[in-house]
Design an enzyme around this catalytic site. Structure first.
Site, PDB file in Angstrom:
ATOM      1  CE1 TYR A 200      -3.153   3.050   0.756  1.00  0.00           C
ATOM      2  CE2 TYR A 200      -2.032   3.239   2.867  1.00  0.00           C
ATOM      3  CZ  TYR A 200      -2.914   3.739   1.927  1.00  0.00           C
ATOM      4  OH  TYR A 200      -3.532   4.943   2.145  1.00  0.00           O
TER       5      TYR A 200
ATOM      6  CE  LYS B 284      -2.487   6.771  -1.379  1.00  0.00           C
ATOM      7  NZ  LYS B 284      -3.665   7.275  -2.114  1.00  0.00           N
TER       8      LYS B 284
END
Length: 503
Positions: A245, A249
């Site tokens: 994640y 990002k």
């Protein structure tokens, strides 16, 4: 055009402006829409990008999932049901599309007309769509977080009247760095561990090739899922990030910063986003994310041990404060950011109002002692008085192995020999619970040992500018973590909200 009586109007900060919101059914986006409708009702139009097959389906999802009764209850009571319905129908446009497609793959008979209107009218884009699973599939994370944002940027560059692109990221793109974390952007190809070779196009190509190879070899869906999960974690750790994640990002921030051109860019980096503190009412939340998994596991008596440092920073921020910061960042930077500028805001609490994991755990014990959970047989569940802490995840795993996993292996052997249903059920329940705790600890261990502090110089300046230049009532758009009483908030808002929503 639907409008409100004067006594219901608030400062005209978004007068005649048109806004696009991605991820419209997500937690922060829904809070943003509600706040804008309730306090900034003189905006011209708001487009909400919603995954749907057609306009009719998108409108249904808008009514069922975005303009939901609980969240919009306050504004509904203030305005009246008919007035709110009229306002929504005239100013809120549900767009059937997907950020994973170029120009969002907008569907419907009038899709070309809708697209052209959007490209002409939109002044601000609030991009909050993302997949949030820490250890999720690499293909999902790349396609949504990275390639989806590429499509948003491509769309933004075609908007003829765009004043600002605001991207919702996460403060934890910093990885596991120590000390004070500044509000600075990434350079293209920058790694956290100084390993060379990070190339975004290469990451995308490698993922797609691996996926094609798996499918060519007729891998099962579960095999594909596990392979994609493993690949994401491996690629993230190669360059110094703890999970898929935050890696995707971070790459997304790099791409935006490098390719934005003349578009003014605001990047919001919130920390752990929790339920609303007070706006539109205390305790609104959505889904299983954030700290809720821990609260549930602890309250149900599953969580007795946790890999954590009691002095580690549990940097939390309520969702309504994040939305208030987003709105204020738009207001200020539409006028102040020059073409091509980027500004980053940490929306965090560790600098201004610190709470650590030890305090959080003790408040959990206090709450569930005063408000115990009962199992399906009506028996009260006693929670652990003190969670045993471990200095490292390795120490935690060793403890769990000797005291839980090995005895479970013995129980499994006994079950194979006796085939008694009571032993089989006991083994299944214990095995599920132990593995849940281990997985939860593994996923969150980069954060349960996190001692760094997020600097918020830009955010503090934003608070000052909102007060000084725009003379906005702080109570309307409060995002100062110093106003949070953590014990009161957790005991009377976050914990009860979690119990109500998820237990």
């Amino acid at each position: 055009m639907a409008s409100l009586p004067e006594d219901k109007q608030n400062p005209h900060l978004f007068h005649n402006m048109t806004i696009l919101v991605t991820g419209a059914t997500g937690f922060l986006a829904k809070l943003f829409v509600e706040k804008m409708v309730r306090t900034q009702s003189d905006f011209k139009k708001m487009y909400l990008l919603i995954r749907a097959d057609d306009v009719s389906s998108a409108n249904q999802r808008l009514l069922d999932e975005v303009i939901e009764k609980e969240l919009f209850g306050v504004v509904g009571e203030q305005w009246g049901a008919d007035e709110l319905k009229s306002f929504i129908s005239e100013k809120i446009v549900a767009v059937p599309g997907d950020i994973r497609s170029l120009d969002f793959g907008i569907k419907g008979d009038d899709s070309n007309i809708m697209l052209q209107n959007m490209l002409t009218d939109i002044n601000v884009i609030v991009h909050s769509a993302a997949t949030l699973q820490f250890d999720g599939r690499y293909d999902d994370a790349i396609n949504t977080n990275l390639k989806g944002t590429m499509n948003v940027l491509s769309f933004a560059q075609k908007c003829t009247n765009l004043k600002l692109l605001l991207h919702v990221s996460t403060a934890y793109v910093c990885g596991e760095r120590e000390g004070y974390i500044s509000e600075k952007p990434f350079n293209m190809g920058e790694s956290l561990n100084e390993v060379d070779g990070l190339n975004i196009e290469t990451e995308i190509k490698m993922m797609e090739e691996q996926l094609s190879e798996l499918k060519a070899n007729k891998a099962t869906e579960n095999e594909v899922k596990l392979a994609m999960k493993d690949m994401g974690m491996q690629r993230a750790k190669k360059y110094g990030w703890p999970n898929t994640y935050v890696f995707t990002k971070a790459m997304t921030e790099m791409w935006l910063g490098h390719w934005k051109g003349d578009i003014p860019l605001v990047i919001m980096r919130p920390t752990i986003v929790t339920c609303t503190l007070k706006d539109p009412f205390p305790g609104w939340m959505q889904g299983f994310g954030s700290i809720n998994g821990f609260i549930i596991a602890y309250g149900k008596g599953i969580m007795k041990y946790l890999s954590f440092d009691p002095q580690a920073n549990m940097d939390m921020i309520p969702g309504d404060m994040v939305v208030n910061a987003i709105i204020c960042a738009i207001i200020v930077n539409m006028k102040q950011l020059n073409l091509g500028d980027t500004i980053i805001y940490h929306i965090s609490s560790s600098l201004r109002n610190r709470i650590n994991y030890g305090r959080f755990v003790s408040l959990n014990f206090k709450y569930f002692t005063m408000n115990p959970w009962f199992d399906k047989n009506g028996k009260m569940i006693k929670v652990a008085h003190e969670l045993q802490s471990f200095h490292t995840f390795a120490a935690f795993h060793t403890y769990m192995k000797f005291y839980y996993l090995m005895p479970l292996k013995v129980l499994q052997l006994v079950n194979k020999v006796t085939r008694l249903s009571i032993i089989e059920t006991t083994f299944a329940n214990l095995n599920k619970g132990v593995n849940f705790v281990i997985r939860l600890a593994h996923v969150y261990q980069p954060y349960t040992y996190f001692k760094s502090i997020f600097e918020d110089n830009n955010t503090e300046k934003l608070r000052e500018e909102v007060r000084r230049i725009y003379e906005i009532d702080e109570s309307m758009f409060d995002f100062h973590p110093g106003s949070i009483d953590w014990e009161d908030y957790l005991m009377n808002t976050q914990f009860p909200a979690t119990v109500k929503k998820l237990f």
